[in-house]
Design a protein around this motif. Structure first.
Motif, PDB file in Angstrom:
ATOM      1  N   ILE A  53      14.188 -30.636  21.932  1.00  0.00           N
ATOM      2  CA  ILE A  53      14.284 -30.256  20.525  1.00  0.00           C
ATOM      3  C   ILE A  53      13.217 -29.213  20.182  1.00  0.00           C
ATOM      4  CG2 ILE A  53      14.131 -31.087  18.146  1.00  0.00           C
ATOM      5  CD1 ILE A  53      15.090 -33.826  19.182  1.00  0.00           C
ATOM      6  N   ALA A  54      11.999 -29.414  20.702  1.00  0.00           N
ATOM      7  CA  ALA A  54      10.914 -28.462  20.434  1.00  0.00           C
ATOM      8  C   ALA A  54      11.231 -27.082  21.010  1.00  0.00           C
ATOM      9  CB  ALA A  54       9.607 -28.992  21.021  1.00  0.00           C
ATOM     10  N   LEU A  55      11.777 -27.037  22.229  1.00  0.00           N
ATOM     11  CA  LEU A  55      12.167 -25.753  22.823  1.00  0.00           C
ATOM     12  C   LEU A  55      13.279 -25.096  22.005  1.00  0.00           C
ATOM     13  CD1 LEU A  55      12.111 -26.663  26.641  1.00  0.00           C
ATOM     14  CD2 LEU A  55      10.504 -25.193  25.398  1.00  0.00           C
ATOM     15  N   GLY A  56      14.209 -25.925  21.516  1.00  0.00           N
ATOM     16  CA  GLY A  56      15.260 -25.396  20.637  1.00  0.00           C
ATOM     17  C   GLY A  56      14.685 -24.852  19.346  1.00  0.00           C
ATOM     18  N   SER A  57      13.636 -25.509  18.838  1.00  0.00           N
ATOM     19  CA  SER A  57      12.985 -25.046  17.615  1.00  0.00           C
ATOM     20  C   SER A  57      12.328 -23.677  17.821  1.00  0.00           C
ATOM     21  CB  SER A  57      11.931 -26.064  17.169  1.00  0.00           C
ATOM     22  OG  SER A  57      11.256 -25.621  16.010  1.00  0.00           O
ATOM     23  N   ILE A  58      11.658 -23.506  18.959  1.00  0.00           N
ATOM     24  CA  ILE A  58      11.041 -22.205  19.268  1.00  0.00           C
ATOM     25  C   ILE A  58      12.114 -21.126  19.391  1.00  0.00           C
ATOM     26  CG2 ILE A  58       9.989 -20.923  21.179  1.00  0.00           C
ATOM     27  CD1 ILE A  58       7.907 -22.091  19.489  1.00  0.00           C
ATOM     28  N   ARG A  59      13.231 -21.453  20.052  1.00  0.00           N
ATOM     29  CA  ARG A  59      14.338 -20.486  20.160  1.00  0.00           C
ATOM     30  C   ARG A  59      14.870 -20.132  18.778  1.00  0.00           C
ATOM     31  NH1 ARG A  59      15.914 -23.595  24.683  1.00  0.00           N
ATOM     32  NH2 ARG A  59      17.429 -24.727  23.401  1.00  0.00           N
ATOM     33  N   ASN A  60      15.040 -21.150  17.933  1.00  0.00           N
ATOM     34  CA  ASN A  60      15.495 -20.891  16.568  1.00  0.00           C
ATOM     35  C   ASN A  60      14.613 -19.861  15.866  1.00  0.00           C
ATOM     36  OD1 ASN A  60      17.676 -22.652  16.575  1.00  0.00           O
ATOM     37  ND2 ASN A  60      16.544 -24.347  15.668  1.00  0.00           N
ATOM     38  N   LYS A  61      13.303 -20.099  15.959  1.00  0.00           N
ATOM     39  CA  LYS A  61      12.360 -19.259  15.224  1.00  0.00           C
ATOM     40  C   LYS A  61      12.254 -17.847  15.797  1.00  0.00           C
ATOM     41  CE  LYS A  61       9.320 -23.062  13.696  1.00  0.00           C
ATOM     42  NZ  LYS A  61       9.948 -24.220  14.359  1.00  0.00           N
ATOM     43  N   LEU A  62      12.148 -17.746  17.133  1.00  0.00           N
ATOM     44  CA  LEU A  62      11.863 -16.453  17.752  1.00  0.00           C
ATOM     45  C   LEU A  62      13.107 -15.616  18.020  1.00  0.00           C
ATOM     46  CD1 LEU A  62       9.048 -17.371  20.317  1.00  0.00           C
ATOM     47  CD2 LEU A  62       8.829 -16.586  17.956  1.00  0.00           C
ATOM     48  N   ILE A 124      22.394 -35.690  20.020  1.00  0.00           N
ATOM     49  CA  ILE A 124      21.121 -35.896  19.332  1.00  0.00           C
ATOM     50  C   ILE A 124      20.338 -34.591  19.282  1.00  0.00           C
ATOM     51  CG2 ILE A 124      18.850 -36.996  19.547  1.00  0.00           C
ATOM     52  CD1 ILE A 124      20.318 -39.449  20.679  1.00  0.00           C
ATOM     53  N   VAL A 125      20.226 -33.926  20.436  1.00  0.00           N
ATOM     54  CA  VAL A 125      19.445 -32.691  20.526  1.00  0.00           C
ATOM     55  C   VAL A 125      20.072 -31.593  19.680  1.00  0.00           C
ATOM     56  CG1 VAL A 125      18.673 -30.850  22.082  1.00  0.00           C
ATOM     57  CG2 VAL A 125      18.495 -33.238  22.795  1.00  0.00           C
ATOM     58  N   SER A 126      21.392 -31.425  19.778  1.00  0.00           N
ATOM     59  CA  SER A 126      22.048 -30.351  19.025  1.00  0.00           C
ATOM     60  C   SER A 126      21.972 -30.602  17.522  1.00  0.00           C
ATOM     61  CB  SER A 126      23.512 -30.200  19.471  1.00  0.00           C
ATOM     62  OG  SER A 126      24.242 -31.388  19.213  1.00  0.00           O
ATOM     63  N   GLY A 127      22.109 -31.869  17.102  1.00  0.00           N
ATOM     64  CA  GLY A 127      21.993 -32.184  15.679  1.00  0.00           C
ATOM     65  C   GLY A 127      20.598 -31.907  15.148  1.00  0.00           C
ATOM     66  N   ALA A 128      19.588 -32.281  15.932  1.00  0.00           N
ATOM     67  CA  ALA A 128      18.201 -32.050  15.522  1.00  0.00           C
ATOM     68  C   ALA A 128      17.896 -30.558  15.461  1.00  0.00           C
ATOM     69  CB  ALA A 128      17.246 -32.747  16.491  1.00  0.00           C
ATOM     70  N   ILE A 129      18.414 -29.786  16.418  1.00  0.00           N
ATOM     71  CA  ILE A 129      18.152 -28.341  16.446  1.00  0.00           C
ATOM     72  C   ILE A 129      18.860 -27.648  15.293  1.00  0.00           C
ATOM     73  CG2 ILE A 129      18.552 -26.215  17.771  1.00  0.00           C
ATOM     74  CD1 ILE A 129      18.037 -27.828  20.314  1.00  0.00           C
ATOM     75  N   ARG A 130      20.057 -28.116  14.921  1.00  0.00           N
ATOM     76  CA  ARG A 130      20.754 -27.535  13.762  1.00  0.00           C
ATOM     77  C   ARG A 130      19.938 -27.746  12.488  1.00  0.00           C
ATOM     78  NH1 ARG A 130      25.472 -29.619  16.042  1.00  0.00           N
ATOM     79  NH2 ARG A 130      25.343 -31.439  14.665  1.00  0.00           N
ATOM     80  N   THR A 131      19.448 -28.973  12.300  1.00  0.00           N
ATOM     81  CA  THR A 131      18.631 -29.246  11.120  1.00  0.00           C
ATOM     82  C   THR A 131      17.336 -28.445  11.158  1.00  0.00           C
ATOM     83  OG1 THR A 131      19.535 -31.486  10.936  1.00  0.00           O
ATOM     84  CG2 THR A 131      17.457 -31.061   9.808  1.00  0.00           C
ATOM     85  N   ASP A 132      16.735 -28.363  12.350  1.00  0.00           N
ATOM     86  CA  ASP A 132      15.505 -27.583  12.507  1.00  0.00           C
ATOM     87  C   ASP A 132      15.736 -26.112  12.144  1.00  0.00           C
ATOM     88  OD1 ASP A 132      12.667 -27.200  13.995  1.00  0.00           O
ATOM     89  OD2 ASP A 132      14.034 -25.615  14.622  1.00  0.00           O
ATOM     90  N   LEU A 133      16.936 -25.596  12.440  1.00  0.00           N
ATOM     91  CA  LEU A 133      17.226 -24.190  12.133  1.00  0.00           C
ATOM     92  C   LEU A 133      17.050 -23.914  10.650  1.00  0.00           C
ATOM     93  CD1 LEU A 133      18.316 -21.423  13.132  1.00  0.00           C
ATOM     94  CD2 LEU A 133      20.612 -22.277  12.617  1.00  0.00           C
ATOM     95  N   ILE A 134      17.528 -24.849   9.809  1.00  0.00           N
ATOM     96  CA  ILE A 134      17.413 -24.660   8.361  1.00  0.00           C
ATOM     97  C   ILE A 134      15.960 -24.766   7.917  1.00  0.00           C
ATOM     98  CG2 ILE A 134      18.249 -25.424   6.123  1.00  0.00           C
ATOM     99  CD1 ILE A 134      20.411 -24.450   8.145  1.00  0.00           C
ATOM    100  N   LEU A 135      15.276 -25.814   8.380  1.00  0.00           N
ATOM    101  CA  LEU A 135      13.878 -25.993   7.992  1.00  0.00           C
ATOM    102  C   LEU A 135      13.008 -24.851   8.522  1.00  0.00           C
ATOM    103  CD1 LEU A 135      13.617 -29.839   8.631  1.00  0.00           C
ATOM    104  CD2 LEU A 135      13.475 -28.708   6.410  1.00  0.00           C
ATOM    105  N   SER A 136      13.282 -24.418   9.747  1.00  0.00           N
ATOM    106  CA  SER A 136      12.520 -23.310  10.329  1.00  0.00           C
ATOM    107  C   SER A 136      12.769 -22.013   9.570  1.00  0.00           C
ATOM    108  CB  SER A 136      12.876 -23.124  11.812  1.00  0.00           C
ATOM    109  OG  SER A 136      12.403 -24.207  12.584  1.00  0.00           O
ATOM    110  N   ALA A 137      14.018 -21.805   9.144  1.00  0.00           N
ATOM    111  CA  ALA A 137      14.329 -20.602   8.364  1.00  0.00           C
ATOM    112  C   ALA A 137      13.533 -20.595   7.067  1.00  0.00           C
ATOM    113  CB  ALA A 137      15.820 -20.530   8.066  1.00  0.00           C
ATOM    114  N   GLU A 138      13.459 -21.755   6.406  1.00  0.00           N
ATOM    115  CA  GLU A 138      12.680 -21.850   5.172  1.00  0.00           C
ATOM    116  C   GLU A 138      11.203 -21.577   5.449  1.00  0.00           C
ATOM    117  OE1 GLU A 138      12.021 -23.044   0.995  1.00  0.00           O
ATOM    118  OE2 GLU A 138      13.514 -22.002   2.187  1.00  0.00           O
ATOM    119  N   ILE A 139      10.679 -22.160   6.519  1.00  0.00           N
ATOM    120  CA  ILE A 139       9.269 -21.951   6.883  1.00  0.00           C
ATOM    121  C   ILE A 139       8.991 -20.477   7.144  1.00  0.00           C
ATOM    122  CG2 ILE A 139       7.576 -22.348   8.732  1.00  0.00           C
ATOM    123  CD1 ILE A 139       8.803 -25.206   8.962  1.00  0.00           C
ATOM    124  N   MET A 140       9.861 -19.848   7.939  1.00  0.00           N
ATOM    125  CA  MET A 140       9.622 -18.460   8.330  1.00  0.00           C
ATOM    126  C   MET A 140       9.770 -17.499   7.153  1.00  0.00           C
ATOM    127  SD  MET A 140       8.740 -18.583  11.511  1.00  0.00           S
ATOM    128  CE  MET A 140       9.090 -17.065  12.417  1.00  0.00           C
TER     129      MET A 140
END
Length: 301
Positions: A53-62, A124-140
């Motif tokens: 999930i963390a690696l997916g989060s970094i991919r989302n952001k970068l 589980i991983v894909s669902g968490a990464i999808r949610t992270d995409l939204i939160l990460s977008a807001e953060i960025m």
């Protein structure tokens, strides 16, 4: 040249620090939301899944968010609020769906994900990464608003720093939370009676702590989703319907001024409550559309 480079690095570091601090509210929500995806996961798989999930989060952001945010901010800044509202609606939908699922009394299979097979872990991983995409977008985007006065390359470097710092912070804290019971077991095996008592206390408390965090995570989805919608409805580039934010903000300021030392906390609580209610109402509408429309189609065929 060296002095100029050092000054540039100092500027970037300072900007990244300010951007990270400004996004701190959403970082807290991200930290609260993530542990719920690890429910039903066996202890030996928790860190492995969290790493994915963390690696997916970094991919989302970068890879996705950073280039899109910089380009849109440069060429089409009016689209950023609209994209954020789409993400806010998705967060509100996820939060409301969890609430209605809980109220319906239906219970999902309680078997650990590892016993259900690799597909369950992938979900589980894909669902968490999808949610992270939204939160990460807001953060960025929040971080970008802090450094938008700088040049393009300074913005990019600052946001890269923010992406790594926030991801390490969020998933480091989550890793500590989900492994705290293991630490408790190790402490409970020590000879010291005081340390043993602390270990047993951790083992006993962690299921309750994680259950509480799961509830907080659901509320955070509604809160952040509703706040994104409320703020961006009247943002520059949309300006469609500024009344909800103006009304809530006006009352928030009134509460802050009228209640003395606790004013800022009470005002913030009112704003958060309104955001969560808006998130729940919007999310419930989407839940109804997503779940009822397919049923009606099936009945008509």
């Amino acid at each position: 040249m060296a002095k100029l480079s050092a000054a540039s690095l100092d500027d970037v570091s300072a900007a990244a620090g300010r951007a990270t601090a400004k996004a701190a509210g959403v970082v807290v929500d991200d930290t609260a939301v993530t542990p719920q995806y690890l429910q039903g996961v066996t202890a030996e798989r928790e860190l492995a899944i969290l790493k994915k999930i963390a690696l997916g989060s970094i991919r989302n952001k970068l890879i996705f968010i950073l280039p899109a945010a910089l380009l849109l901010n440069y060429f089409l800044p009016m689209l950023l609020p609209i994209i954020l509202m789409v993400g806010g609606t998705y967060l509100a939908f996820e939060g409301a769906e969890k609430v209605w699922h809980k109220l319906s009394g239906k219970h999902e299979d309680d078997k650990p994900a590892v016993e259900k097979g690799p597909e369950a872990e992938k979900q589980i991983v894909s669902g968490a990464i999808r949610t992270d995409l939204i939160l990460s977008a807001e953060i960025m985007v929040i971080a970008l608003s802090t450094v938008s006065h700088q040049g393009f390359w300074s913005q990019m470097v600052s946001l890269v720093v923010v992406a790594f710092v926030i991801t390490i912070l969020v998933y480091g804290v989550v890793a500590l939370l989900v492994r705290m019971d293991d630490l408790g077991l190790k402490l409970a095996q020590r000879e010291s009676s005081g340390i043993k008592k602390l270990g047993r206390g951790l083992v006993t408390a962690m299921p309750k702590v994680l259950a509480t965090i799961s509830v907080v995570g659901t509320v955070a989805m509604l809160w952040v989703g509703g706040h994104i919608l409320m703020v961006n409805l009247g943002a520059d580039g949309t300006g469609w319907f500024n009344a909800p934010y103006e009304w809530v903000h006006h009352i928030e300021l009134g509460i802050s001024e009228a209640t003395g030392a606790m004013g800022s906390t009470l005002g913030w609580s009112f704003n958060t409550l309104c955001s969560a209610v808006i998130g729940f109402l919007v999310g419930s509408v989407v839940v109804g559309v997503v779940h009822l429309v397919p049923v009606k189609k099936a009945q008509n065929t």
